[in-house]
Design an enzyme around this catalytic site. Sequence first.
Site, PDB file in Angstrom:
ATOM      1  N   GLU A 154       1.805  12.718  -4.564  1.00 36.63           N
ATOM      2  CA  GLU A 154       1.474  12.882  -3.152  1.00 36.63           C
ATOM      3  C   GLU A 154       2.549  13.722  -2.452  1.00 36.63           C
ATOM      4  OE1 GLU A 154       0.459  10.152   0.781  1.00 36.63           O
ATOM      5  OE2 GLU A 154       1.762   9.345  -0.783  1.00 36.63           O
TER       6      GLU A 154
ATOM      7  N   CYS B 115      -2.312   7.962   5.004  1.00 38.05           N
ATOM      8  CA  CYS B 115      -2.357   7.611   3.586  1.00 38.05           C
ATOM      9  C   CYS B 115      -3.677   8.022   2.946  1.00 38.05           C
ATOM     10  CB  CYS B 115      -2.114   6.115   3.404  1.00 38.05           C
ATOM     11  SG  CYS B 115      -3.162   5.073   4.431  1.00 38.05           S
TER      12      CYS B 115
ATOM     13  N   GLU C 185       0.891  -1.163   0.000  1.00 35.47           N
ATOM     14  CA  GLU C 185       0.000   0.000   0.000  1.00 35.47           C
ATOM     15  C   GLU C 185       0.921   1.202   0.000  1.00 35.47           C
ATOM     16  OE1 GLU C 185      -1.150   3.259   1.332  1.00 35.47           O
ATOM     17  OE2 GLU C 185      -1.495   2.232   3.235  1.00 35.47           O
TER      18      GLU C 185
END
Length: 527
Positions: A392, A301, A264
Amino acid sequence: MITGKNYIGNSLSSKGNKTFTTFNPQKNIENNWVFNEATSEEVNQACELAAKAFKIYSKISGAKKAEFLRKIAEEIEGLGDQLLKVYSLESGLPAGRAAGERGRTLSQLRAFANHVEEGNWVEATIDTAQPDREPMPRVDLRKMNVSLGSVAVFGASNFPLAFSTAGGDTAAALAAGCPVIVKSHPMHAGTGELVSLAIIKAIEKTGMPSGVFSNLNSSGIEVGQELVQNPNIKAVAFTGSLKGGRALYDLAAKRDEPIPVFAEMGSVNPVVILPKALENRATEIAKTYAGSITLGTGQFCTNPGLILGIKSAGLTNFVNTLAEEIVAIEPSCMIHPNIASTYEKNKSKVVSQKGIDILAEVSKNVQPNFAKQVVTSVKGKTFLENPTLHEEVFGPYSIVVQCENEDELQEITSKLEGQLTGTIISDDNEISEYVNVVHELENRVGRIIFNGVPTGVEVCPAMLHGGPYPASTDSRFTAVGVDSIKRFVRPFSFQDWPNNLLPKELQNNNSLNVLRTVNGKKTTDNI
């Protein structure tokens, strides 16, 4: 209780000379504990011991595994305030966050205990023989999920408990019957050792084989690389950056026997705010999202790093209010100086791009390792043309993309990279007018949220924490909830096997009372 040593099975070990310390980001000083990095010999010992333990542990009943998982939770709970104190010293996170994350860790372990005790997760499927079938007889076939093998789990920097030593990945793998070797995160190695001690105590008290769990210290990438390349490792679980997850994925693919890497790797979690919602409650939405962007210093996240809207008076109101609210929130500490410096570097990279407007940024001086939150804005066309703006920025940062019209909004949504979550903010059923936008968003995310915030991941069977690449390496699986056990099993069939030699889940007498599919019908009946 913190020795700084590695756990190779149930034994402490420190054969190497390379050492490191953890860091207190609040006080901006090193902690006193010294940790021994695992040597290649210790990595091999842990992997060989896990392979031996697998032969025993993979055959242990669901009831015994449930007892083991509950005992781990009990032993972690028994660590008391010492665990919370070390957690905060190594992360800079407050005691309330530490207690909450411990509670989540315990709940995950107990949820998996219930799951494997119930037994339905094996998905037993039986098609009985039909010797008289024409034109060909049918053989007797019985299928169920079986353990994959030893799993290497990489502790996450931003969750020292819930996604680390005894976190969701470890709990899922142990529940599946797989030994676990944790590559402890160097930022919270002390927290990891305390939790490891609790797991070892649970192993000893429940009679599990030594090697069903090991904990390896490492300040760099070498130990992790050796783990992934070790032939006794059969799967990898990772939570962290795209760069780190992709490196492990590539390493695993190059092995003589490639293995799955369930990584992930973060997300910008796009939020689409529709026009009527902006018209009716722009101020309310802006205040909510200022809190979500800065929650936990943006170190989740699921942080909302991308906000999309169509140009209007409502969007202008939203942008102005968000700018006011974001700087009114007191800056807070990041987990480690490295994470704080990476945030500043990535933030500077993005705000230096052509066409970016800084809506608001904390300007006052802050303590070391504290993050200055920032919100930026850009035109839809510029966002489409510049992939750097899609990346990100891990921390309290978000970018507002101002689209010219619905067509541009749909185009941007369709061209987003894979994400963990997507959110639609809608009023007066206007969502029905934007079905194409919703459809495009569904194709890019693992979980879609209506009129909420993406921060917060409920641990329950219906949760999907994953998404299309690069959010995760396999969008078919979740990293949260009891269904995450499916990452560490494989389907296995027995053909014409003697009934008394079959696993209990597949025998004619359903002594475990598991739900099975027998000749196409769901049932708990005996055959």
